[in-house]
Design a protein around this motif. Structure first.
Motif, short mmCIF file in Angstrom:
data_model
loop_
_atom_site.label_atom_id
_atom_site.label_comp_id
_atom_site.label_asym_id
_atom_site.label_seq_id
_atom_site.Cartn_x
_atom_site.Cartn_y
_atom_site.Cartn_z
N PHE A 119 -9.07 10.42 -6.02
CA PHE A 119 -9.27 9.95 -4.65
C PHE A 119 -10.73 9.59 -4.43
N ASP A 120 -10.94 8.42 -3.85
CA ASP A 120 -12.29 7.90 -3.60
C ASP A 120 -12.75 8.39 -2.23
N VAL A 121 -13.35 9.56 -2.23
CA VAL A 121 -13.75 10.18 -0.96
C VAL A 121 -15.02 9.54 -0.42
N LYS A 122 -15.18 9.63 0.89
CA LYS A 122 -16.41 9.16 1.52
C LYS A 122 -17.46 10.26 1.38
N ILE A 123 -18.55 9.92 0.72
CA ILE A 123 -19.59 10.92 0.47
C ILE A 123 -20.94 10.37 0.91
N SER A 124 -21.91 11.25 0.95
CA SER A 124 -23.23 10.85 1.41
C SER A 124 -23.89 9.90 0.40
N THR A 125 -24.90 9.15 0.87
CA THR A 125 -25.60 8.22 0.00
C THR A 125 -26.30 8.95 -1.16
N ALA A 126 -26.61 10.23 -0.97
CA ALA A 126 -27.26 11.00 -2.03
C ALA A 126 -26.35 11.14 -3.25
N LEU A 127 -25.03 11.05 -3.01
CA LEU A 127 -24.06 11.19 -4.10
C LEU A 127 -23.46 9.86 -4.51
N GLU A 128 -24.13 8.77 -4.18
CA GLU A 128 -23.61 7.45 -4.52
C GLU A 128 -23.41 7.26 -6.03
N PRO A 129 -24.27 7.82 -6.92
CA PRO A 129 -23.99 7.69 -8.36
C PRO A 129 -22.63 8.29 -8.75
N LEU A 130 -22.23 9.39 -8.10
CA LEU A 130 -20.93 9.98 -8.38
C LEU A 130 -19.82 9.04 -7.94
N ARG A 131 -19.99 8.44 -6.77
CA ARG A 131 -18.96 7.51 -6.29
C ARG A 131 -18.82 6.32 -7.23
N ARG A 132 -19.92 5.83 -7.76
CA ARG A 132 -19.84 4.71 -8.69
C ARG A 132 -19.06 5.09 -9.94
N ARG A 133 -19.21 6.34 -10.39
CA ARG A 133 -18.45 6.80 -11.55
C ARG A 133 -16.96 6.89 -11.20
N ILE A 134 -16.66 7.33 -9.99
CA ILE A 134 -15.26 7.41 -9.55
C ILE A 134 -14.63 6.02 -9.53
N VAL A 135 -15.35 5.05 -8.99
CA VAL A 135 -14.85 3.67 -8.94
C VAL A 135 -14.62 3.14 -10.36
N TYR A 136 -15.56 3.39 -11.26
CA TYR A 136 -15.43 2.97 -12.65
C TYR A 136 -14.18 3.61 -13.28
N TYR A 137 -14.03 4.89 -13.09
CA TYR A 137 -12.88 5.62 -13.63
C TYR A 137 -11.57 5.02 -13.11
N ASN A 138 -11.49 4.84 -11.81
CA ASN A 138 -10.25 4.35 -11.21
C ASN A 138 -9.91 2.94 -11.69
N ASP A 139 -10.90 2.07 -11.77
CA ASP A 139 -10.65 0.72 -12.27
C ASP A 139 -10.14 0.75 -13.70
N ALA A 140 -10.73 1.62 -14.51
CA ALA A 140 -10.31 1.73 -15.92
C ALA A 140 -8.89 2.27 -16.03
N VAL A 141 -8.56 3.27 -15.23
CA VAL A 141 -7.21 3.84 -15.27
C VAL A 141 -6.18 2.79 -14.85
N ARG A 142 -6.48 2.00 -13.84
CA ARG A 142 -5.55 0.95 -13.41
C ARG A 142 -5.32 -0.05 -14.54
N THR A 143 -6.40 -0.44 -15.21
CA THR A 143 -6.29 -1.39 -16.32
C THR A 143 -5.46 -0.82 -17.45
N LEU A 144 -5.70 0.43 -17.81
CA LEU A 144 -4.98 1.05 -18.91
C LEU A 144 -3.51 1.28 -18.56
N ALA A 145 -3.23 1.63 -17.32
CA ALA A 145 -1.84 1.82 -16.90
C ALA A 145 -1.05 0.53 -17.07
#
Length: 277
Positions: A119-145
């Motif tokens: 789940f792509d949660v709304k987080i503070s700007t301080a944790l934006e690097p984590l969100r970018r990793r989540i987006v990368y992960y989710n895009d990759a999982v969709r492609t592989l599925a």
């Protein structure tokens, strides 16, 4: 539809956040709830769950795959990588390359494989690097599925999970309500009718600032500080836990009755967790 459902993964699939001391490891979770509904739809369904909290992708593959595939499952759920994403220096390309190798092994078994985005949660700007990793992960999982013909449970599409009541007090794992809703979504994707009672939450009323401060204090004391202490000490709760259901069970025989036979495990886990914290 019938067969043998086998789950592998981490706390997401073990059921952390949906506490129940009558179940193995002290948690229930979406996979247990889903398995019970499969048993109601067809009494011949069998179920095993090897998922354990704290485990990273490579550990899940090394510690769970052999036993899971030896059961000749017809349906496998696979969620892994969440704990890898949390690492400060996570190499997402390497993580997803290893994820694909693991997925190829599961698909090659002949079982239907079910994947999940996180789940792509709304987080503070301080944790934006984590969100970018989540987006990368989710895009990759969709492609592989799509590439491997897997059933995809796209958690990001279920926007009711933006409601904080869908999440446990630790703000990381789903709550009982969240696990129930996810089980219902998975069953819907499989085309299996269910009898899960999903509570209507209604509008969320934000607490006043005093209660907010008290809640933040409790969260820091009971969740953040113990987590930091465990990480500093290199202690992980999942390192001493066994799988919840390592041997296939028939959910139609009664999940509560089957769970009672192992309820001692749950009490032991509860006491160990309190000691670790």
């Amino acid at each position: 539809m019938n067969g043998r459902f086998v789950a592998v993964g981490d706390s997401f699939t073990e059921g952390v956040g949906d506490a129940n001391l009558m179940y193995p490891n002290g948690v229930r979770g979406w996979a247990d709830r889903m398995a019970r509904q499969l048993g109601k739809a067809d009494s011949s369904w069998e179920y095993a769950n090897f998922a354990i909290r704290s485990k990273r992708l490579d550990e899940i593959v090394d510690e769970q795959f052999d036993a899971a595939l030896a059961l000749n499952p017809t349906l496998i759920s696979f969620y892994a990588g969440g704990n890898d994403i949390l690492a400060v220096r996570a190499d997402m390309r390497s993580i997803m390359d290893r994820y694909e190798s693991a997925l190829d092994r599961l698909v090659s078994s002949g079982a239907d494989v079910m994947l999940f985005t996180t789940f792509d949660v709304k987080i503070s700007t301080a944790l934006e690097p984590l969100r970018r990793r989540i987006v990368y992960y989710n895009d990759a999982v969709r492609t592989l599925a799509a590439r491997y013909g897997c059933l995809l449970i796209d958690h990001t599409q279920y926007r009711e999970f933006e409601d904080r009541r869908m999440w446990a007090f630790d703000r990381i794992h789903m709550s009982k309500v969240g696990h129930k809703h996810l089980a219902a979504y998975v069953l819907g994707e499989l085309g299996v009718p269910h009898t899960l009672k999903l509570p209507e939450l209604g509008p969320f009323e934000s607490p006043d600032w005093r209660e907010t401060l008290r809640t933040e204090g409790r969260w820091l004391a009971s969740e953040v500080v113990p987590l930091m202490r465990r990480r500093m000490n290199g202690v992980r709760e999942g390192d001493t836990l066994p799988p919840k259901w390592p041997d296939p069970i028939r959910p139609a025989d009664g999940m509560k009755r089957l769970a009672r036979a192992r309820s001692g495990d749950a009490m032991e886990v509860h006491e160990r967790a309190a000691h670790v914290a």
